[in-house]
Scaffold this motif. Structure first.
Motif, PDB file in Angstrom:
ATOM      1  N   THR A  84       0.009   3.978   1.174  1.00  0.00           N
ATOM      2  CA  THR A  84      -0.171   4.572   2.505  1.00  0.00           C
ATOM      3  C   THR A  84       0.867   4.029   3.478  1.00  0.00           C
ATOM      4  O   THR A  84       1.443   4.783   4.277  1.00  0.00           O
ATOM      5  N   ASP A  85       1.137   2.711   3.410  1.00  0.00           N
ATOM      6  CA  ASP A  85       2.128   2.103   4.298  1.00  0.00           C
ATOM      7  C   ASP A  85       3.541   2.568   3.963  1.00  0.00           C
ATOM      8  O   ASP A  85       4.384   2.724   4.857  1.00  0.00           O
ATOM      9  N   GLU A 130       4.231   5.518   2.702  1.00  0.00           N
ATOM     10  CA  GLU A 130       4.285   6.910   3.159  1.00  0.00           C
ATOM     11  C   GLU A 130       4.485   6.992   4.683  1.00  0.00           C
ATOM     12  O   GLU A 130       5.201   7.852   5.190  1.00  0.00           O
ATOM     13  N   LYS A 131       3.847   6.061   5.398  1.00  0.00           N
ATOM     14  CA  LYS A 131       3.946   6.058   6.866  1.00  0.00           C
ATOM     15  C   LYS A 131       5.204   5.362   7.370  1.00  0.00           C
ATOM     16  O   LYS A 131       5.444   5.305   8.565  1.00  0.00           O
ATOM     17  N   ASN A 132       5.977   4.797   6.424  1.00  0.00           N
ATOM     18  CA  ASN A 132       7.191   4.064   6.812  1.00  0.00           C
ATOM     19  C   ASN A 132       6.852   2.910   7.759  1.00  0.00           C
ATOM     20  O   ASN A 132       7.585   2.626   8.709  1.00  0.00           O
ATOM     21  N   LYS A 133       5.739   2.245   7.478  1.00  0.00           N
ATOM     22  CA  LYS A 133       5.241   1.180   8.352  1.00  0.00           C
ATOM     23  C   LYS A 133       6.231   0.017   8.418  1.00  0.00           C
ATOM     24  O   LYS A 133       6.823  -0.367   7.410  1.00  0.00           O
ATOM     25  N   LYS A 134       6.365  -0.540   9.620  1.00  0.00           N
ATOM     26  CA  LYS A 134       7.324  -1.628   9.829  1.00  0.00           C
ATOM     27  C   LYS A 134       6.628  -2.924  10.219  1.00  0.00           C
ATOM     28  O   LYS A 134       5.565  -2.916  10.838  1.00  0.00           O
ATOM     29  N   GLN A 180       1.486   9.769  -3.921  1.00  0.00           N
ATOM     30  CA  GLN A 180       2.310   9.988  -2.719  1.00  0.00           C
ATOM     31  C   GLN A 180       3.791   9.997  -3.098  1.00  0.00           C
ATOM     32  O   GLN A 180       4.261   9.074  -3.778  1.00  0.00           O
ATOM     33  N   THR A 216      10.906  -1.976   7.309  1.00  0.00           N
ATOM     34  CA  THR A 216       9.755  -1.329   6.692  1.00  0.00           C
ATOM     35  C   THR A 216       9.144  -2.223   5.626  1.00  0.00           C
ATOM     36  O   THR A 216       9.793  -3.120   5.084  1.00  0.00           O
ATOM     37  N   TYR A 217       7.857  -1.962   5.341  1.00  0.00           N
ATOM     38  CA  TYR A 217       7.149  -2.779   4.350  1.00  0.00           C
ATOM     39  C   TYR A 217       7.819  -2.722   2.975  1.00  0.00           C
ATOM     40  O   TYR A 217       7.855  -3.716   2.256  1.00  0.00           O
ATOM     41  N   SER A 241       0.825  -1.203   0.000  1.00  0.00           N
ATOM     42  CA  SER A 241       0.000   0.000   0.000  1.00  0.00           C
ATOM     43  C   SER A 241       0.863   1.258   0.000  1.00  0.00           C
ATOM     44  O   SER A 241       1.836   1.360   0.766  1.00  0.00           O
TER      45      SER A 241
END
Length: 482
Positions: free
Chosen positions: A75-76, A78-82, A119, A89-90, A73
Motif C-alpha cells: 500500500t505504501d 502504491e501511494k509513493n509514501k515518503k 498492486q 519514498t519508502y 507495505s
C-alpha cells in the motif's frame, strides 16, 4: 554534556538479555524492531549518554547470529509514501537501509512486501529487487486481520504467505516506517515455522515508553510528546498488573492488541508464553540510567522542544491544534512551562533589549551566549560566531562579504546565513589563525540547547542539526527585514 545514561552497560546487558530470550525458544527468535536502529536522536536527547547508534553497536555484539528482514507495505509503495525526515519514498528507503546495514557488517536476508494484492507498483518493485539479487517474499491481505484469529492462524490465512527463509537464530524485522506490517510478518513466520516443527519465538524491541520507569516520569512523558501526532498514550499495563501484581508501563496500541496476540499464540502453539505485552518486550534501557536528575531535565527540555516544533508547524500550516493541545496537557503533567528552558528566556530578553531578532545557546558549563541580527549577520549566524569566539577566547571580526553576495550572486538579503558565515570562516582560516581556532570549537556545541525568536530558514536549521544543537524557534515567521 552532563551524562545520565551508561551506554557501555546498556550494550552489554541488552545483548545478554536478547540471548536469554532466544534460548527460551527453539533457538529461533523473531524480534520486531520499533523505532530507529540507528540515528535515534530522540533517545540520545532524553537519555544523555545514549549514543544515536547505541542499538546498532549493541547488535554488533550479536552480528554473527543475526540477520535482518526489511518489511514494506504494498500500500505504501502504491501511494509513493515518503519518509518525512529524509524526503525519500519508502521503497527507496528499503534499498538505503539495506546498504546501511550491510556497510556495518550485518546480513540482510530478504525483503517482505506485505498487504500484497497484486498492486502494479509493488509487483514492479519486487521485480526490481529480484533483478539485483535480493530475495523478496510476499505476504497477502488477510480478511478480518487481526481479529478473525481462526482464519488468520490457518492455511487460508498465514498459510498463504510466502515462507521467509532465514538461516540465523536471531531475525530482526524492521521497516522504513510505521504501519508496514512488521508484527504480522513475525507472527506469520511463527505459524509457518511451527508447521516445519520449529517452536520459534517472538519479542518486541521498543525503547519507549520505558516499562520500569514511573508512568509520569519525564522520560515517558517526552515519548508521548514525540508521538503527539499519533496520539499514543502511555498506560499502566493491566495484564502485567493482574499477572504479577507489579506496575509496568506500556502504551495503548500494544495493550489494545494484546488479547488478539494472545489468541493468535494460542491458535498457533496452544498457549502463550507471555502474560502481558510488557513480557513481550526486551528493553533494558531503564536499568542503565546512571543519573535520573540529568535524564529528567533533558526530557523536560525535549517536551518543550516538541511543543515548539508543533507550534512552528502550525505557523507554517502543517499541523493541527490537537497535537499542540496534547503537548500542553503533557506540560501540566511534567509541571513545566517554556520558561523552564533558560535559552528561551535569554533569547526573548535579548530581543526585548536590542529590538532585533535574537538567539541564545546554553553551553556545557551553563554559560548563556546570545546573538542578534545585524546588517552583516542573521541572528543564528551571529550566535554561532559569538559562541566560537567565546570558546576560543578570541575577539575577532570577519570581513564583510556582502558585496559578493548582493552584486555578484544576485542575493536580496545582505545578511549571511549560518552556512555562508561558516564558509567565510573556512576560507579565511587558511591564513587567519583566529578563524581556524574558532572553527575548531564547533564540536563542543553537540548536545547544547538553543532558542531563536523567529522560525529560522531551512538552511540555518539544518546547520544546527548537523552540529547536534537542540534548537527551538518561536512560532514567528521571519520578515524580510529580520
Amino acid at each position: 554534556m552532563k551524562i545520565g545514561f551508561d551506554n557501555e552497560k546498556y550494550q552489554t546487558i541488552q545483548s545478554e538479555h536478547i540471548k536469554e530470550r532466544i534460548s527460551q525458544f527453539d533457538g529461533k527468535l523473531y524480534l520486531e524492531l520499533g523505532g530507529k536502529l540507528f540515528d535515534d536522536h530522540h533517545a540520545s536527547r532524553v537519555l544523555p549518554g545514549f549514543m544515536p547508534d547505541s542499538k546498532l553497536r549493541m547488535f554488533q555484539k550479536l552480528s554473527d547470529s543475526l540477520e535482518i528482514v526489511i518489511v514494506i507495505s504494498a500500500t505504501d509503495i502504491e501511494k509513493n509514501k515518503k519518509r518525512a525526515d529524509l524526503g525519500i519514498t519508502y521503497d527507496e528507503d528499503v534499498l538505503r537501509l539495506r546498504g546501511e546495514f550491510q556497510q556495518r557488517g550485518f546480513m540482510v536476508g530478504s525483503v517482505v512486501i506485505t498487504h500484497y494484492n497484486g498492486q502494479p507498483a509493488a509487483t514492479t518493485f519486487k521485480q526490481r529487487l529480484e533483478r539485483i539479487g535480493i530475495k523478496t517474499y510476499c505476504h497477502y491481505l488477510i480478511e478480518g486481520y487481526p481479529h478473525d484469529v481462526k482464519l488468520i492462524a490457518s492455511e487460508e490465512g498465514f498459510g498463504k504467505n510466502d515462507y521467509v527463509e532465514t538461516s540465523r537464530p536471531l531475525v530482526i524485522v524492521t521497516a522504513p516506517g510505521p504501519g508496514s506490517g512488521k508484527m504480522a510478518v513475525c507472527l506469520s513466520q511463527l505459524y509457518n515455522e511451527h508447521k516445519r516443527g520449529i517452536r520459534a519465538g517472538y519479542a518486541k524491541f521498543e525503547t519507549f515508553p520505558v516499562w520500569n520507569l514511573p508512568l509520569k516520569h519525564p522520560v515517558n512523558i517526552a515519548y508521548e510528546a514525540a508521538t503527539a501526532d499519533l496520539n499514543d498514550v502511555n498506560m499502566i499495563d493491566p495484564f502485567h498488573l493482574e499477572a504479577y501484581n507489579k506496575i509496568a508501563v506500556n502504551y495503548n496500541r500494544d495493550i489494545e492488541i494484546f488479547p488478539v496476540l494472545n489468541a493468535l499464540f494460542e491458535g498457533i502453539y496452544g498457549s502463550n508464553p507471555y502474560k502481558s505485552p510488557t513480557d513481550m518486550g526486551v528493553n533494558m534501557v531503564g536499568f542503565c540510567i546512571s543519573d535520573d536528575d540529568v535524564c529528567c531535565e533533558a526530557s523536560k527540555d525535549e517536551i518543550i522542544r516538541r511543543y515548539y516544533a508543533a507550534m512552528d508547524k502550525l505557523a507554517l500550516g502543517a499541523c493541527n491544534d490537537a497535537e499542540i493541545n496534547k503537548i500542553q496537557l503533557l506540560f501540566n503533567q511534567a509541571k513545566i512551562t517554556t520558561d523552564c528552558r533558560r535559552t528561551t528566556i535569554a533569547a526573548k530578553e535579548n530581543l526585548k533589549k536590542t529590538g532585533h531578532t535574537s538567539a541564545a545557546i546554553e553551553l556545557e558549563d551553563g554559560t548563556i551566549i546570545t546573538g542578534k541580527s545585524s546588517l552583516l549577520l542573521g541572528c543564528s549566524a551571529a550566535l554561532l560566531l559569538n559562541v566560537m569566539k567565546h570558546l576560543a577566547g578570541i575577539d575577532h571580526q570577519i570581513e564583510p562579504i556582502q558585496h559578493t553576495k548582493i552584486n555578484y550572486l544576485g542575493g536580496h538579503n545582505p545578511r549571511l546565513h549560518t552556512d555562508e558565515m561558516l564558509v567565510a570562516l573556512s576560507v579565511l582560516s587558511e591564513k587567519d589563525d583566529n578563524c581556524r581556532r574558532a572553527l575548531e570549537q564547533l564540536p563542543k556545541l553537540r548536545g547544547c540547547q538553543a532558542h531563536c525568536t523567529v522560525i529560522l530558514s531551512e538552511v540555518d536549521q539544518k546547520i544546527f542539526k548537523k552540529l547536534g544543537v537542540n534548537l527551538t524557534c518561536e512560532p514567528v515567521l521571519k520578515k524580510a527585514s529580520n
